[in-house]
Write a protein that holds these residues in place. Structure first.
Motif, PDB file in Angstrom:
ATOM      1  N   LYS A  20       0.831  -1.211   0.000  1.00 30.19           N
ATOM      2  CA  LYS A  20       0.000   0.000   0.000  1.00 30.19           C
ATOM      3  C   LYS A  20       0.867   1.263   0.000  1.00 30.19           C
ATOM      4  CE  LYS A  20      -3.883  -2.187   2.459  1.00 30.19           C
ATOM      5  NZ  LYS A  20      -4.997  -1.924   1.536  1.00 30.19           N
ATOM      6  N   GLN A  21       2.160   1.087  -0.218  1.00 29.24           N
ATOM      7  CA  GLN A  21       3.122   2.199  -0.319  1.00 29.24           C
ATOM      8  C   GLN A  21       3.308   2.942   0.998  1.00 29.24           C
ATOM      9  OE1 GLN A  21       4.760   2.219  -3.298  1.00 29.24           O
ATOM     10  NE2 GLN A  21       3.384   0.490  -3.711  1.00 29.24           N
ATOM     11  N   LEU A  22       3.146   2.232   2.119  1.00 25.15           N
ATOM     12  CA  LEU A  22       3.378   2.843   3.425  1.00 25.15           C
ATOM     13  C   LEU A  22       4.829   2.658   3.844  1.00 25.15           C
ATOM     14  CD1 LEU A  22       0.127   1.663   5.252  1.00 25.15           C
ATOM     15  CD2 LEU A  22       0.609   3.930   4.313  1.00 25.15           C
ATOM     16  N   SER A  23       5.268   3.502   4.762  1.00 26.72           N
ATOM     17  CA  SER A  23       6.640   3.423   5.266  1.00 26.72           C
ATOM     18  C   SER A  23       6.699   2.385   6.380  1.00 26.72           C
ATOM     19  CB  SER A  23       7.090   4.794   5.788  1.00 26.72           C
ATOM     20  OG  SER A  23       8.391   4.709   6.347  1.00 26.72           O
ATOM     21  N   ILE A  24       7.164   1.194   6.044  1.00 25.01           N
ATOM     22  CA  ILE A  24       7.155   0.070   6.985  1.00 25.01           C
ATOM     23  C   ILE A  24       8.554  -0.519   7.120  1.00 25.01           C
ATOM     24  CG2 ILE A  24       6.146  -2.171   7.539  1.00 25.01           C
ATOM     25  CD1 ILE A  24       4.089   0.065   7.457  1.00 25.01           C
ATOM     26  N   GLN A  25       8.984  -0.675   8.362  1.00 26.02           N
ATOM     27  CA  GLN A  25      10.234  -1.369   8.653  1.00 26.02           C
ATOM     28  C   GLN A  25       9.925  -2.593   9.514  1.00 26.02           C
ATOM     29  OE1 GLN A  25      13.386   1.203  10.209  1.00 26.02           O
ATOM     30  NE2 GLN A  25      12.356   2.992   9.355  1.00 26.02           N
ATOM     31  N   SER A  26      10.801  -3.593   9.451  1.00 24.45           N
ATOM     32  CA  SER A  26      10.611  -4.772  10.287  1.00 24.45           C
ATOM     33  C   SER A  26      11.955  -5.403  10.601  1.00 24.45           C
ATOM     34  CB  SER A  26       9.705  -5.797   9.590  1.00 24.45           C
ATOM     35  OG  SER A  26      10.321  -6.293   8.416  1.00 24.45           O
ATOM     36  N   PHE A  27      11.968  -6.150  11.716  1.00 21.94           N
ATOM     37  CA  PHE A  27      13.186  -6.876  12.075  1.00 21.94           C
ATOM     38  C   PHE A  27      12.820  -8.126  12.852  1.00 21.94           C
ATOM     39  CE2 PHE A  27      16.845  -7.925  14.751  1.00 21.94           C
ATOM     40  CZ  PHE A  27      17.844  -7.990  13.779  1.00 21.94           C
ATOM     41  N   ASP A  28      13.417  -9.246  12.457  1.00 20.05           N
ATOM     42  CA  ASP A  28      13.187 -10.538  13.090  1.00 20.05           C
ATOM     43  C   ASP A  28      14.337 -10.829  14.048  1.00 20.05           C
ATOM     44  OD1 ASP A  28      12.753 -13.162  13.784  1.00 20.05           O
ATOM     45  OD2 ASP A  28      12.977 -13.968  11.755  1.00 20.05           O
ATOM     46  N   PHE A  29      14.034 -10.888  15.352  1.00 21.49           N
ATOM     47  CA  PHE A  29      15.053 -11.192  16.351  1.00 21.49           C
ATOM     48  C   PHE A  29      15.370 -12.692  16.423  1.00 21.49           C
ATOM     49  CE2 PHE A  29      14.057  -6.915  17.656  1.00 21.49           C
ATOM     50  CZ  PHE A  29      15.240  -6.435  18.217  1.00 21.49           C
ATOM     51  N   GLU A  85      20.161  -3.855  24.210  1.00 23.17           N
ATOM     52  CA  GLU A  85      20.835  -2.753  23.519  1.00 23.17           C
ATOM     53  C   GLU A  85      20.324  -2.597  22.095  1.00 23.17           C
ATOM     54  OE1 GLU A  85      25.057  -3.105  23.730  1.00 23.17           O
ATOM     55  OE2 GLU A  85      25.121  -3.029  25.928  1.00 23.17           O
ATOM     56  N   ASP A  86      20.217  -3.709  21.394  1.00 25.66           N
ATOM     57  CA  ASP A  86      19.729  -3.667  20.015  1.00 25.66           C
ATOM     58  C   ASP A  86      18.285  -3.175  19.971  1.00 25.66           C
ATOM     59  OD1 ASP A  86      19.585  -3.965  17.303  1.00 25.66           O
ATOM     60  OD2 ASP A  86      19.532  -6.152  17.301  1.00 25.66           O
ATOM     61  N   TYR A  87      17.477  -3.650  20.897  1.00 23.73           N
ATOM     62  CA  TYR A  87      16.070  -3.260  20.954  1.00 23.73           C
ATOM     63  C   TYR A  87      15.940  -1.759  21.185  1.00 23.73           C
ATOM     64  CZ  TYR A  87      11.096  -3.605  22.266  1.00 23.73           C
ATOM     65  OH  TYR A  87       9.727  -3.459  22.332  1.00 23.73           O
ATOM     66  N   CYS A  88      16.622  -1.248  22.185  1.00 20.34           N
ATOM     67  CA  CYS A  88      16.562   0.193  22.496  1.00 20.34           C
ATOM     68  C   CYS A  88      17.037   1.026  21.314  1.00 20.34           C
ATOM     69  CB  CYS A  88      17.412   0.512  23.720  1.00 20.34           C
ATOM     70  SG  CYS A  88      16.763  -0.107  25.265  1.00 20.34           S
ATOM     71  N   SER A  89      18.127   0.588  20.710  1.00 14.69           N
ATOM     72  CA  SER A  89      18.695   1.329  19.589  1.00 14.69           C
ATOM     73  C   SER A  89      17.714   1.416  18.425  1.00 14.69           C
ATOM     74  CB  SER A  89      19.992   0.647  19.125  1.00 14.69           C
ATOM     75  OG  SER A  89      20.517   1.286  17.983  1.00 14.69           O
ATOM     76  N   ARG A  90      17.063   0.308  18.117  1.00 11.78           N
ATOM     77  CA  ARG A  90      16.114   0.295  17.011  1.00 11.78           C
ATOM     78  C   ARG A  90      14.907   1.198  17.294  1.00 11.78           C
ATOM     79  NH1 ARG A  90      17.281  -3.396  13.143  1.00 11.78           N
ATOM     80  NH2 ARG A  90      18.925  -4.881  13.682  1.00 11.78           N
ATOM     81  N   CYS A  91      14.407   1.142  18.510  1.00  9.84           N
ATOM     82  CA  CYS A  91      13.242   1.962  18.875  1.00  9.84           C
ATOM     83  C   CYS A  91      13.570   3.448  18.828  1.00  9.84           C
ATOM     84  CB  CYS A  91      12.738   1.576  20.262  1.00  9.84           C
ATOM     85  SG  CYS A  91      12.006  -0.080  20.371  1.00  9.84           S
ATOM     86  N   LEU A  92      14.703   3.822  19.407  1.00  8.24           N
ATOM     87  CA  LEU A  92      15.058   5.236  19.468  1.00  8.24           C
ATOM     88  C   LEU A  92      15.483   5.786  18.109  1.00  8.24           C
ATOM     89  CD1 LEU A  92      16.945   5.374  22.898  1.00  8.24           C
ATOM     90  CD2 LEU A  92      14.607   6.110  22.376  1.00  8.24           C
ATOM     91  N   ASP A  93      16.185   4.966  17.334  1.00  9.63           N
ATOM     92  CA  ASP A  93      16.548   5.406  15.980  1.00  9.63           C
ATOM     93  C   ASP A  93      15.289   5.657  15.148  1.00  9.63           C
ATOM     94  OD1 ASP A  93      19.200   5.233  16.588  1.00  9.63           O
ATOM     95  OD2 ASP A  93      19.571   3.361  15.490  1.00  9.63           O
ATOM     96  N   PHE A  94      14.300   4.785  15.328  1.00  6.18           N
ATOM     97  CA  PHE A  94      13.052   4.939  14.588  1.00  6.18           C
ATOM     98  C   PHE A  94      12.306   6.189  15.048  1.00  6.18           C
ATOM     99  CE2 PHE A  94       8.471   3.789  14.017  1.00  6.18           C
ATOM    100  CZ  PHE A  94       8.473   3.782  12.632  1.00  6.18           C
ATOM    101  N   LEU A  95      12.242   6.422  16.355  1.00 12.07           N
ATOM    102  CA  LEU A  95      11.593   7.619  16.886  1.00 12.07           C
ATOM    103  C   LEU A  95      12.267   8.875  16.346  1.00 12.07           C
ATOM    104  CD1 LEU A  95       9.768   9.260  18.793  1.00 12.07           C
ATOM    105  CD2 LEU A  95      11.402   8.787  20.631  1.00 12.07           C
ATOM    106  N   ASN A  96      13.579   8.919  16.403  1.00 14.10           N
ATOM    107  CA  ASN A  96      14.304  10.099  15.936  1.00 14.10           C
ATOM    108  C   ASN A  96      14.108  10.317  14.441  1.00 14.10           C
ATOM    109  OD1 ASN A  96      15.494  10.971  18.396  1.00 14.10           O
ATOM    110  ND2 ASN A  96      16.995   9.333  18.273  1.00 14.10           N
ATOM    111  N   SER A  97      14.066   9.221  13.687  1.00 14.77           N
ATOM    112  CA  SER A  97      13.821   9.333  12.253  1.00 14.77           C
ATOM    113  C   SER A  97      12.436   9.903  11.986  1.00 14.77           C
ATOM    114  CB  SER A  97      13.955   7.947  11.610  1.00 14.77           C
ATOM    115  OG  SER A  97      13.551   7.977  10.259  1.00 14.77           O
ATOM    116  N   CYS A  98      11.455   9.447  12.751  1.00 11.51           N
ATOM    117  CA  CYS A  98      10.082   9.957  12.591  1.00 11.51           C
ATOM    118  C   CYS A  98       9.995  11.433  12.959  1.00 11.51           C
ATOM    119  CB  CYS A  98       9.122   9.144  13.466  1.00 11.51           C
ATOM    120  SG  CYS A  98       8.869   7.434  12.910  1.00 11.51           S
TER     121      CYS A  98
END
Length: 283
Positions: free
Chosen positions: A232-241, A255-268
């Motif tokens: 649907k042309q939405l901005s979607i990211q995903s990661f399989d732990f 560490e990886d979890y926090c980094s991914r969440c905060l990087d995504f927040l800052n990008s948004c």
């Protein structure tokens, strides 16, 4: 704290911390929606990720009966809760702050579904600015076995064994009947959270964090949702732990979890500010 009949917790960070991270911008309000059976002490660990970054955090977990009974029988009790949580933003005068969701498992995703519907359809919430959403271990669809595992874990060992298995049997029959056998008919009265969010998804960026080792939410359900939304042309990211159990991603990979969440927040946040600048230039 609470608003009418819902029990939530809201935390405001220290002013100096917010100023250091957001440098004059309005700090994000992160709404965390817990999984079924989640205790607030567990949700605090996740909210601290954002509080340390100068964000306001709002924590809420829907009652078990609402997630496992009301939704299964098609009674939209969570819709009322969703409305109250959005109104809470106005109660604390943060409706002009950017909003960010962090949603856990189907229990949180069911509630999130109704909040998205209000945000998309109700004029009173049209001015709210949602940055994005992190979805942890969700969503799942039509997985009776996974739902039973979640219910068994949630009930724990403190309840009578006979009563526990009786409740699980009744729940399994209800879900199988209403959500699988009769769903081609019942969906016209109460579409489930998975189909509803696939048909009319949230338009903002989303990050799906999951694990193929999850025995409650099938990784194929998450990957199917991600694929449809990308289509649907939405901005979607995903990661399989890959190796983590249900809602154990943060515990196993902090560490990886926090980094991914905060990087995504800052990008948004960056994208939101860029959009505002472009809008001002056009005006």
């Amino acid at each position: 704290m609470g608003n009418d009949d819902i029990d939530y917790n809201i935390v405001f960070p220290e002013v100096l911390i917010s100023e250091r991270h957001w440098r004059g911008l309005k700090q994000p309000v992160v709404i965390l929606l817990g999984w079924a059976g989640c205790r607030d002490k567990h949700l605090v660990k996740y909210s601290s990720i954002y509080t340390k970054q100068g964000c306001i955090t709002l924590r809420y977990t829907a009652p078990l009966k609402t997630v496992f009974i009301s939704e299964s029988f098609g009674y939209k009790e969570l819709r009322h809760t969703a409305l109250k949580l959005l109104e809470t933003l106005y109660d604390y005068d943060v409706e002009n702050n950017p909003i960010f969701f962090h949603v856990f498992s189907n229990g949180g995703f069911m509630l999130y579904r109704y909040m998205v519907e209000y945000l998309q359809r109700e004029q009173q919430f049209s001015t709210l600015c949602v940055l994005g959403t992190v979805v942890d271990s969700a969503p799942g669809s039509g997985n009776v076995t996974g739902a039973l595992r979640a219910l068994r874990t949630t009930l724990g060992s403190h309840i009578n064994v006979f009563l526990r298995y009786l409740l699980m049997a009744l729940f399994a029959m209800t879900v199988f009947l209403l959500r699988i056998v009769l769903y081609p008919v019942t969906k016209f009265f109460h579409k489930d959270h998975y189909d509803a969010m696939m048909d009319r998804p949230a338009p903002w960026p989303q990050l799906y964090l999951y694990s193929r080792a999850d025995r409650v939410i099938r990784h194929t359900d998450v990957e199917r949702m991600v694929g449809v939304l990308r289509g649907k042309q939405l901005s979607i990211q995903s990661f399989d732990f890959a190796t983590s159990a249900h809602v154990s991603l943060f515990r196993d990979f902090p560490e990886d979890y926090c980094s991914r969440c905060l990087d995504f927040l800052n990008s948004c946040m960056t994208k939101s500010e860029q959009t505002k600048l472009k809008t001002r230039h056009v005006i």
